[in-house]
Design a protein around this motif. Structure first.
Motif, PDB file in Angstrom:
ATOM      1  N   HIS A 164      34.370  28.145  35.863  1.00  0.00           N
ATOM      2  CA  HIS A 164      35.750  28.069  36.332  1.00  0.00           C
ATOM      3  C   HIS A 164      36.288  29.464  36.654  1.00  0.00           C
ATOM      4  CE1 HIS A 164      39.654  26.336  36.981  1.00  0.00           C
ATOM      5  NE2 HIS A 164      40.186  27.250  36.191  1.00  0.00           N
ATOM      6  N   GLU A 165      35.992  30.421  35.804  1.00  0.00           N
ATOM      7  CA  GLU A 165      36.478  31.786  36.070  1.00  0.00           C
ATOM      8  C   GLU A 165      35.861  32.353  37.351  1.00  0.00           C
ATOM      9  OE1 GLU A 165      39.031  33.237  34.974  1.00  0.00           O
ATOM     10  OE2 GLU A 165      39.429  31.768  33.429  1.00  0.00           O
ATOM     11  N   SER A 184      44.423  25.950  35.270  1.00  0.00           N
ATOM     12  CA  SER A 184      43.531  26.632  34.320  1.00  0.00           C
ATOM     13  C   SER A 184      44.107  26.518  32.911  1.00  0.00           C
ATOM     14  CB  SER A 184      43.382  28.115  34.669  1.00  0.00           C
ATOM     15  OG  SER A 184      42.822  28.285  35.941  1.00  0.00           O
ATOM     16  N   GLN A 202      40.094  39.493  36.689  1.00  0.00           N
ATOM     17  CA  GLN A 202      38.978  38.544  36.819  1.00  0.00           C
ATOM     18  C   GLN A 202      37.654  39.157  36.357  1.00  0.00           C
ATOM     19  OE1 GLN A 202      40.984  35.584  36.989  1.00  0.00           O
ATOM     20  NE2 GLN A 202      38.846  35.107  37.380  1.00  0.00           N
ATOM     21  N   GLU A 234      46.530  28.479  38.610  1.00  0.00           N
ATOM     22  CA  GLU A 234      46.632  29.148  37.304  1.00  0.00           C
ATOM     23  C   GLU A 234      47.150  28.170  36.253  1.00  0.00           C
ATOM     24  OE1 GLU A 234      45.468  32.121  36.761  1.00  0.00           O
ATOM     25  OE2 GLU A 234      45.275  32.887  38.801  1.00  0.00           O
ATOM     26  N   GLU A 287      46.571  32.261  30.976  1.00  0.00           N
ATOM     27  CA  GLU A 287      46.741  31.600  32.287  1.00  0.00           C
ATOM     28  C   GLU A 287      48.210  31.385  32.613  1.00  0.00           C
ATOM     29  OE1 GLU A 287      44.400  31.686  34.136  1.00  0.00           O
ATOM     30  OE2 GLU A 287      42.670  31.757  32.812  1.00  0.00           O
ATOM     31  N   VAL A 311      37.842  30.897  40.111  1.00  0.00           N
ATOM     32  CA  VAL A 311      39.160  31.534  40.241  1.00  0.00           C
ATOM     33  C   VAL A 311      39.017  32.895  40.922  1.00  0.00           C
ATOM     34  CG1 VAL A 311      41.139  32.491  38.971  1.00  0.00           C
ATOM     35  CG2 VAL A 311      40.229  30.249  38.348  1.00  0.00           C
ATOM     36  N   HIS A 333      49.379  34.582  33.919  1.00  0.00           N
ATOM     37  CA  HIS A 333      48.935  34.791  35.305  1.00  0.00           C
ATOM     38  C   HIS A 333      49.849  34.027  36.270  1.00  0.00           C
ATOM     39  CE1 HIS A 333      44.520  35.503  33.834  1.00  0.00           C
ATOM     40  NE2 HIS A 333      45.353  36.441  33.441  1.00  0.00           N
ATOM     41  N   GLU A 372      37.908  38.598  32.735  1.00  0.00           N
ATOM     42  CA  GLU A 372      37.803  37.170  32.416  1.00  0.00           C
ATOM     43  C   GLU A 372      36.354  36.690  32.530  1.00  0.00           C
ATOM     44  OE1 GLU A 372      40.754  36.083  30.986  1.00  0.00           O
ATOM     45  OE2 GLU A 372      41.327  34.617  32.498  1.00  0.00           O
ATOM     46  N   TYR A 378      42.232  24.626  29.863  1.00  0.00           N
ATOM     47  CA  TYR A 378      41.862  25.313  28.626  1.00  0.00           C
ATOM     48  C   TYR A 378      42.549  24.679  27.418  1.00  0.00           C
ATOM     49  CZ  TYR A 378      39.543  28.810  31.525  1.00  0.00           C
ATOM     50  OH  TYR A 378      38.703  29.442  32.414  1.00  0.00           O
TER      51      TYR A 378
HETATM   52 FE1  OFO Z   1      43.883  33.188  35.687  1.00  0.00          FE
HETATM   53  O1  OFO Z   1      42.224  33.760  35.311  1.00  0.00           O
HETATM   54 FE2  OFO Z   1      41.372  32.498  34.311  1.00  0.00          FE
HETATM   55  O2  OFO Z   1      41.503  31.110  35.414  1.00  0.00           O
END
Ligand code: OFO
Length: 164
Positions: free
Chosen positions: A94-95, A21, A128, A18, A51, A98, A54, A131, A25
């Motif tokens: 990427h999501e 991430s 998710q 996380e 993130e 994850v 999270h 996301e 970003y």
């Molecule tokens: Fe934590 O959901 Fe995006 O990587």
């Protein structure tokens, strides 16, 4: 019931994922600042903050369950990107990645018969879905614009106007 060692280790790894991430970003946000796309930069800063939330939610959970949070090192994220489309593609991919990590964690919680963790992870499973939906929508919109600079600039303004 204490958090098993296996789950503790896996959640600590997820905290790292996380935070990575967030780091990635933020790097994308810096790229957008560099190419004068403040709206896209704003979108990525918001993603970064999410993130961090999270990661911290997992952090507090480990503490609450009597586990030990161990922070691992975070690798350097990519610095340069090809285009807005390139970032949008990488964000969606990427999501999806994850989501697969969260699913694995959920399966481990079930295998360990840790129902509290399974319930806790349901929040992430739902998150998710959101996301992926958000990042897929932005990707599809950017794909539709192609390389039309006018359309991209208008979209940039729209993203910049979204509330924090
Ligand atoms: Fe934590 O959901 Fe995006 O990587």
């Amino acid at each position: 019931m204490e958090l098993s060692k296996k789950l503790e280790t896996a959640i600590n790894e997820q905290i790292q994922a996380e935070l990575y991430s967030a780091y990635m970003y933020l790097s994308m946000s810096a790229y957008f600042e560099d190419i004068a796309m403040p709206g896209f930069a704003h979108w990525m800063r918001e993603q970064t903050e999410e993130e961090m939330e999270h990661a911290m939610k997992f952090y507090h959970y480990v503490v609450e369950r009597g586990g030990r949070v161990v922070l691992h090192s975070i690798q350097q994220p990519p610095v340069e990107f090809e285009s807005v489309l390139d970032v949008a593609e990488k964000t969606y991919a990427h999501e999806q990645h994850v989501t697969s990590l969260i699913y694995k964690l959920y399966e481990l919680a079930l295998a360990e018969k840790d129902h509290a963790t399974a319930v806790f992870l349901q929040w992430y499973i739902n998150e998710q879905v959101e996301e992926e939906d958000n990042t897929r929508t932005i990707l599809e919109q950017v794909q539709r614009m192609g390389q039309n600079p006018q359309a991209l600039l208008m979209f940039d303004r729209h993203l910049g106007e979204r509330g924090d």
